[in-house]
Design an enzyme around this catalytic site. Sequence first.
Site, short mmCIF file in Angstrom:
data_model
loop_
_atom_site.label_atom_id
_atom_site.label_comp_id
_atom_site.label_asym_id
_atom_site.label_seq_id
_atom_site.Cartn_x
_atom_site.Cartn_y
_atom_site.Cartn_z
N SER A 65 -3.87 -3.52 -21.54
CA SER A 65 -2.78 -2.60 -21.22
C SER A 65 -3.18 -1.56 -20.18
CB SER A 65 -2.28 -1.91 -22.49
OG SER A 65 -1.70 -2.85 -23.36
N ARG A 156 -10.70 -6.97 -32.68
CA ARG A 156 -9.34 -6.84 -32.16
C ARG A 156 -9.22 -7.48 -30.79
NH1 ARG A 156 -5.35 -2.39 -33.39
NH2 ARG A 156 -3.87 -2.32 -31.66
N ASP A 157 -10.18 -7.19 -29.92
CA ASP A 157 -10.24 -7.84 -28.62
C ASP A 157 -11.21 -9.02 -28.64
OD1 ASP A 157 -8.45 -5.99 -27.42
OD2 ASP A 157 -10.07 -4.53 -27.32
N ARG A 188 -13.83 -0.18 -35.45
CA ARG A 188 -13.09 0.61 -34.46
C ARG A 188 -11.86 1.28 -35.07
NH1 ARG A 188 -10.62 -3.25 -29.95
NH2 ARG A 188 -9.11 -1.57 -29.77
N HIS A 402 -1.83 -8.09 -32.39
CA HIS A 402 -3.23 -7.79 -32.71
C HIS A 402 -3.55 -7.96 -34.20
CE1 HIS A 402 -4.98 -6.62 -28.96
NE2 HIS A 402 -4.11 -5.66 -28.72
N HIS A 457 -6.15 -10.36 -26.68
CA HIS A 457 -5.26 -10.70 -25.58
C HIS A 457 -5.57 -12.12 -25.10
CE1 HIS A 457 -5.06 -6.10 -24.64
NE2 HIS A 457 -4.38 -6.44 -25.71
#
Length: 532
Positions: A65, A156-157, A188, A402, A457
């Site tokens: 983002s 998450r990523d 995180r 996510h 993503h």
Amino acid sequence: MTHAPISPVVLVILDGWGYRPQRSDNAIAMAKTPIMDSLWEVYPHTLIRTSAKDVGLPEGQMGNSEVGHLNIGAGRVVPQELVRISDAIEDGSIQQNQALLKLCAEIRPKKSKLHLIGLCSEGGVHSHLDHLLGLLDLAKVQGISDVCIHVITDGRDTNVTDGMPAIKRIQEHINKIKLGRMVTLSGRYYAMDRDRRWDRVEKAYNVMTSDQGIDGRSITEVLQAFYDQNITDEFIPPTRIAPGAIEAGDGVIFYNFRPDRARQLCYALTMPDFEDFDRDLISPLSFVTFTQYDPKLPVDVAFAPQNLNNILGQVIAQQGLKQFRCAETEKYPHVTYFFNGGLEKPFEGEVRELIPSPKVATYDQAPAMSAAAVTTSVCGAIEQGIYSLVVVNYANPDMVGHTGILDAAMKAVETVDLCLAKLLSSVNKLGGTVLITADHGNAETMVDESGNPWTAHTTNPVPLILIEGEGRKIPGHGGDVQLRDDGRLADIAPTILEILSIPVPVEMTGRSLIKPAEVEIKASRTPVRISL
């Protein structure tokens, strides 16, 4: 004197709405989206690229983002901090970085500890594991004798248990250079909150600044024990692994290059007037952040900001036009700070509205998020008839994507589709033109190749739809606009300027997505009317 209402250009960013032709485990394809489906069928549309070199990232690197909004607002491909820092490590110039050398010079004579804080991840969104290893090498060369690593796991990523191989890779490097030790562990969710959920940050802060409550097991044993309880990387509770608290006289390097999720912990560690939870200021500290998180922070910055001139918001302001930006909490910095090239202060005539995100642990619990309130705000702004440019972000596909929960992601997508109907109705009243697109992919891939939830993503392209309004016709096309099929995010700002009949500044190296008009002008397209 009453002026006629302005027919605006409205840029709608559907955060995380990527394109993947396969329907399986694709929340966007599986959701009921009659509005987007009809718009895609009737209006000019294309797919644009949002990852890797098309947005200033390394080959194969997914977009995010921050990068997406930066490229959209700049109207050019902006070299990203990930690349700048990786290049400095690779070519050795990081060994001459003045901020890092100054910190080492301050702590070396006292044999004070050097603390390395950051997301231990190869995701490349907020940080990169290679940068941590590069800092360990720097500390070795600079003669630092004690390096404490505060591990923040991702999930998450990256995949939800990629923290284990990351920690093993760190340990291998520690063994190789005989320097460094991992002293704390935190997901995180706690250490990198950005929504003022200070109770989470406080837990991470307390573990990093106190040697109390040492677990006694190795970091891999602790992490595996959490996995066995079905607690994955993002949600690992802050845990003290070994002695090595942050103390007065120590040095700290926060090596996240993306600011938004690093700020709150930095505020707690450095700001004298911090009041969001009780803590005693640790002072003095030699403190360096990789990039500028906030100009107010009393820290040195290793990689100074890049100045971007003649970005979209600036050009709109220079024309004496008004613009409106709106998003809920999770994406508000993106339509403001990042869209404006890293500038906090609004441009002249730029109005912003922040809609609070719901206070839930994870957004699968509230997949509608605050999309309805965002829509109400934006429709109200549009119908004022005073804004030439309106920028709105819908966070749902990304934030719910996510979580890796397909049903919730489908509900998120359907929520946004319904909101588009109301938004388009307001735009139609003023004859405005709408661009609907996304900053990167996410919700179109909910399961990885191994059948596990995919929470990161993607590198997939995203849709872009141009809905030409009756009051904002694009000059020279007679209602028959055609779009290029080789576009990227940097091309959106020049497209908007063409629609507004504003010259594109030379600094914008993106190209309008609108193909040059053909000689033969065809009949205008009949607009879609949305029934509410």
